[in-house]
Scaffold this active site. Structure first.
Site, PDB file in Angstrom:
ATOM      1  N   ASP A 174       0.826  -1.202   0.000  1.00 38.33           N
ATOM      2  CA  ASP A 174       0.000   0.000   0.000  1.00 38.33           C
ATOM      3  C   ASP A 174       0.865   1.259   0.000  1.00 38.33           C
ATOM      4  O   ASP A 174       1.946   1.295   0.602  1.00 38.33           O
ATOM      5  CB  ASP A 174      -0.898  -0.027   1.246  1.00 38.33           C
ATOM      6  CG  ASP A 174      -2.000   1.012   1.210  1.00 38.33           C
ATOM      7  OD1 ASP A 174      -2.456   1.341   0.107  1.00 38.33           O
ATOM      8  OD2 ASP A 174      -2.416   1.463   2.291  1.00 38.33           O
ATOM      9  N   HIS A 175       0.407   2.294  -0.668  1.00 38.49           N
ATOM     10  CA  HIS A 175       0.991   3.646  -0.609  1.00 38.49           C
ATOM     11  C   HIS A 175       2.507   3.687  -0.770  1.00 38.49           C
ATOM     12  O   HIS A 175       3.188   4.450  -0.064  1.00 38.49           O
ATOM     13  CB  HIS A 175       0.625   4.312   0.722  1.00 38.49           C
ATOM     14  CG  HIS A 175      -0.741   4.911   0.738  1.00 38.49           C
ATOM     15  ND1 HIS A 175      -1.123   5.947  -0.084  1.00 38.49           N
ATOM     16  CD2 HIS A 175      -1.829   4.600   1.473  1.00 38.49           C
ATOM     17  CE1 HIS A 175      -2.386   6.258   0.152  1.00 38.49           C
ATOM     18  NE2 HIS A 175      -2.843   5.451   1.085  1.00 38.49           N
ATOM     19  N   HIS A 194      -7.791   9.840   5.569  1.00 38.99           N
ATOM     20  CA  HIS A 194      -7.170   8.789   6.369  1.00 38.99           C
ATOM     21  C   HIS A 194      -7.447   9.052   7.842  1.00 38.99           C
ATOM     22  O   HIS A 194      -7.540  10.196   8.283  1.00 38.99           O
ATOM     23  CB  HIS A 194      -5.649   8.767   6.153  1.00 38.99           C
ATOM     24  CG  HIS A 194      -5.240   8.177   4.840  1.00 38.99           C
ATOM     25  ND1 HIS A 194      -5.602   6.913   4.441  1.00 38.99           N
ATOM     26  CD2 HIS A 194      -4.477   8.687   3.845  1.00 38.99           C
ATOM     27  CE1 HIS A 194      -5.075   6.666   3.249  1.00 38.99           C
ATOM     28  NE2 HIS A 194      -4.389   7.726   2.867  1.00 38.99           N
ATOM     29  N   HIS A 207      -9.898   5.163  -0.198  1.00 38.67           N
ATOM     30  CA  HIS A 207      -9.150   5.060   1.049  1.00 38.67           C
ATOM     31  C   HIS A 207      -9.921   5.823   2.133  1.00 38.67           C
ATOM     32  O   HIS A 207     -10.753   6.666   1.842  1.00 38.67           O
ATOM     33  CB  HIS A 207      -7.756   5.665   0.887  1.00 38.67           C
ATOM     34  CG  HIS A 207      -6.847   4.855   0.021  1.00 38.67           C
ATOM     35  ND1 HIS A 207      -5.607   4.428   0.437  1.00 38.67           N
ATOM     36  CD2 HIS A 207      -6.983   4.386  -1.240  1.00 38.67           C
ATOM     37  CE1 HIS A 207      -5.026   3.735  -0.530  1.00 38.67           C
ATOM     38  NE2 HIS A 207      -5.842   3.706  -1.564  1.00 38.67           N
ATOM     39  N   GLY A 208      -9.611   5.516   3.390  1.00 37.44           N
ATOM     40  CA  GLY A 208     -10.269   6.236   4.470  1.00 37.44           C
ATOM     41  C   GLY A 208     -11.719   5.828   4.659  1.00 37.44           C
ATOM     42  O   GLY A 208     -12.589   6.671   4.874  1.00 37.44           O
ATOM     43  N   ALA A 209     -11.992   4.521   4.587  1.00 36.07           N
ATOM     44  CA  ALA A 209     -13.376   4.045   4.723  1.00 36.07           C
ATOM     45  C   ALA A 209     -13.802   3.867   6.170  1.00 36.07           C
ATOM     46  O   ALA A 209     -14.983   3.631   6.440  1.00 36.07           O
ATOM     47  CB  ALA A 209     -13.555   2.726   3.968  1.00 36.07           C
ATOM     48  N   SER A 210     -12.858   3.968   7.119  1.00 36.46           N
ATOM     49  CA  SER A 210     -13.225   3.864   8.534  1.00 36.46           C
ATOM     50  C   SER A 210     -14.135   5.023   8.919  1.00 36.46           C
ATOM     51  O   SER A 210     -13.789   6.183   8.710  1.00 36.46           O
ATOM     52  CB  SER A 210     -11.977   3.887   9.428  1.00 36.46           C
ATOM     53  OG  SER A 210     -11.225   2.701   9.281  1.00 36.46           O
ATOM     54  N   THR A 215      -8.121   2.265  10.550  1.00 33.35           N
ATOM     55  CA  THR A 215      -8.301   2.906  11.851  1.00 33.35           C
ATOM     56  C   THR A 215      -9.208   2.118  12.780  1.00 33.35           C
ATOM     57  O   THR A 215      -8.858   1.861  13.940  1.00 33.35           O
ATOM     58  CB  THR A 215      -8.856   4.325  11.669  1.00 33.35           C
ATOM     59  OG1 THR A 215      -7.921   5.094  10.885  1.00 33.35           O
ATOM     60  CG2 THR A 215      -9.053   5.008  13.012  1.00 33.35           C
TER      61      THR A 215
END
Length: 270
Positions: free
Chosen positions: A51-52, A149, A179-182, A204
């Site tokens: 990732d990333h 994020h 990204h950042g689905a939390s 997260t």
């Protein structure tokens, strides 16, 4: 790793084990080997993804180690340099038979020591996105439409009109990533799927489950022991992952995907 694989097996979902650059630096080859072995021995399809990654060296290492999915992240670079880096890494990865995810725009927030300030964040430009995927031939595109994020400090607001335009310019066959689905509510997840998002990154909430368990009675009792605490932590993370898989609609769909390591296993048996 155990939490994700166990959750995927429990609900018969395909899944990805994602290794962040900071985790790769910390765990090195043993971590990669552990994830690859977990994927090979799982009863459902599991992919191992870098990732990333902003490093050509790390991407080459991942491919040579047998990882079959990488993210060539040039989002911190000017557009032309991002395109050049991504195109080079895509050509390399495709020679290994691996798939490539890239990013247009820049997502704010913090993940595994990677921090991007709000002032540095940039929404994905739909026109650029179309040009970018045609020039680089990437397999998946991470978009920035208001997602962040880490934790959302206020109510999430996703620009679905922008996502619609991105989908129109990149074409219906392009795999879109969020990204950042939390912390995103179910309605936003559902709408994102309707508009072409087929991969969500969650970190997260899984880590929070782990950290909360460390504060529980089983981990703080006078005679607390390591293994029961670890088992409780894994179970807590596993439950979060199961809930996410059900939310994303991937449960009971393992049979639709051939494990990426099936051919390797077949050749080994022979």
């Amino acid at each position: 790793m155990r939490a994700v694989v166990s959750a995927a097996e429990a609900v018969q979902s395909p899944a990805m084990l994602q290794i962040h650059p900071s985790s790769l630096k910390y765990g090195g080859s043993p971590l990669v080997s552990l994830c690859l072995e977990a994927a090979r021995s799982a009863t459902v399809p599991i992919s191992v993804h870098l990732d990333h990654s902003t490093s050509a060296e790390a991407i080459r290492f991942a491919l040579e180690a047998g990882m079959n999915s990488i993210m060539a992240d040039g989002s911190h670079l000017p557009y032309a340099e991002n395109l050049s880096f991504t195109r080079e890494m895509t050509q390399l990865a495709h020679r290994y038979g691996a798939v490539v995810e890239a990013e247009i725009g820049r997502i704010s927030g913090t993940e595994d020591g990677l921090s991007v300030a709000e002032k540095e964040a940039k929404m994905t430009d739909p026109v650029q996105a179309g040009e970018f995927v045609r020039a680089t031939q990437v397999d998946a595109l991470a978009v920035t439409i208001g997602n962040v994020h880490g934790e959302y400090r206020s109510e999430p607001r996703l620009d679905f009109d922008r996502l619609i335009r991105i989908g129109e310019t990149v074409g219906k066959d392009m795999l879109l990533v969020l990204h950042g689905a939390s912390g995103l509510p179910a309605a936003m997840i559902s709408r994102s799927i309707q508009l072409g998002v087929c991969k969500f990154n969650v970190n997260t909430e899984v880590r929070q489950a782990y950290m909360h368990t460390l504060q529980s009675d089983i981990c703080n009792a006078r005679k607390a022991d390591l293994l029961p605490c670890m088992e409780q932590s894994i179970a807590a993370m596993q439950q979060v992952v199961i809930e996410k898989m059900q939310l994303f609609g991937s449960g009971n769909k393992a049979h639709l995907h051939q494990t990426p390591y099936a051919q390797i296993l077949t050749n080994t048996v022979r």
